[in-house]
Scaffold this active site. Structure first.
Site, PDB file in Angstrom:
ATOM      1  N   ASP A 175       0.854  -1.188   0.093  1.00 23.15           N
ATOM      2  CA  ASP A 175       0.024   0.050  -0.143  1.00 23.15           C
ATOM      3  C   ASP A 175       1.058   1.163   0.060  1.00 23.15           C
ATOM      4  O   ASP A 175       2.084   1.306   0.637  1.00 23.15           O
ATOM      5  CB  ASP A 175      -1.032  -0.070   1.324  1.00 23.15           C
ATOM      6  N   HIS A 229       4.985  -7.217  -0.194  1.00 25.63           N
ATOM      7  CA  HIS A 229       4.500  -8.683  -0.779  1.00 25.63           C
ATOM      8  C   HIS A 229       5.391  -8.886  -2.141  1.00 25.63           C
ATOM      9  O   HIS A 229       5.763  -7.621  -2.577  1.00 25.63           O
ATOM     10  CB  HIS A 229       3.150  -8.666  -0.946  1.00 25.63           C
ATOM     11  N   SER A 276       8.516   3.466   5.010  1.00 24.13           N
ATOM     12  CA  SER A 276       9.525   3.713   3.995  1.00 24.13           C
ATOM     13  C   SER A 276       9.285   3.678   2.430  1.00 24.13           C
ATOM     14  O   SER A 276       7.987   3.852   2.351  1.00 24.13           O
ATOM     15  CB  SER A 276      10.783   2.944   4.395  1.00 24.13           C
TER      16      SER A 276
END
Length: 278
Positions: free
Chosen positions: A88, A145, A247
């Site tokens: 995200d 992911h 980050s």
């Protein structure tokens, strides 16, 4: 001088690592009233949707770090076709590499060789390939992911500074992603080599991977390379790592990618389709 430029300049003299490690210790605090106060204040400030979390009760997390790296409930992020977003966040830049150079922000670019810790051989694989950068803000889900399925070949720790990686800093600190501490993960995929680079930042206390646990911070020293005798294979959409306090992820691909009408600085979600390999 703009406020954004002033913010960037003020970061140069700061003790990046000391500040980040101190905040990391606080984020690991397990005193109930301390961690509950911090978690609830954070949820209010950044409007965190706990309805997406596997555990929606903020007080159930034993520390702020456990809350910050919380897993999502099943089905919260469907995995799309083709190349998907690893996290995200904000898709800050993407496109083709230009003779081995990636765009950081308008007026700033940097080399794949610098990003990968000075590895010219590895950088050569991506000279005419594609890249995409996803910035994770404090309010985002902070697990990373796989954008495609892949087998880990090598992990490289590259020491560096810990500048903030928000938009203000990326526009005013040259070679930002090649300056900061980072973890480079080289994968073999059906589309050729891929590097996932997890970039550290101000107050990012640690970077973890699912195969080796917490990696950063490492003792001071040079570039450290770790190869794996036993293959680590991860399917598309499977978790590969996480940030303890947010980050940026930079992806590089040897093959060109046809991105799906995306715009720089648009919001993306983990598993969202970004494009198709050409």
């Amino acid at each position: 001088m703009t406020p954004a430029k002033l913010f960037a300049l003020l970061q140069y003299p700061l003790p990046h690592h000391l500040l980040s490690r101190l905040i990391g210790r606080l984020a690991d605090c397990r005193v109930s009233w301390v961690k509950d106060l911090a978690i609830r204040a954070f949820i209010r400030q950044f409007k965190v949707d706990m309805g997406e979390a596997h555990e929606p009760d903020p007080s159930a997390y034993p520390s702020f770090n456990e809350f910050f790296t919380r897993p999502l409930r099943d089905g919260a992020r469907p995995i799309g076709e083709g190349l998907v977003s690893p996290a995200d966040g904000t898709l800050s830049q993407f496109g083709r590499l230009d003779h081995g150079r990636l765009v950081q922000a308008k007026g700033h670019d940097f080399t794949a060789a610098d990003l990968l810790g000075g590895d010219l051989e590895a950088a050569g694989r991506y000279r005419d390939g594609s890249f995409a950068t996803v910035y994770l803000s404090p309010s985002d889900y902070h697990r990373v992911h796989m954008p495609v399925s892949g087998t880990l070949r090598e992990m490289v720790y590259v020491p560096g500074r810990l500048f903030s990686v928000n938009a203000a800093t990326t526009h005013h600190v040259p070679n930002l992603f090649a300056r900061n501490e980072r973890l480079v993960c080289h994968f073999d995929t059906e589309h050729g080599p891929m590097a996932l680079v997890l970039v550290g930042a101000m107050i990012v206390a640690a970077i973890e991977t699912v195969w080796a646990g917490q990696i950063t911070p490492l003792p001071r020293g040079g570039v450290q390379r770790i190869r794996f005798d036993t293959p680590v294979h991860l399917e598309k959409g499977e978790e590969m790592g996480r940030f303890k306090l947010g980050s940026t992820v930079v992806m590089t691909f040897a093959e060109p990618v046809d991105f799906d009408g995306l715009d720089a600085e648009q919001t993306v979600r983990m598993g969202q389709r970004l494009g198709e390999f050409g």
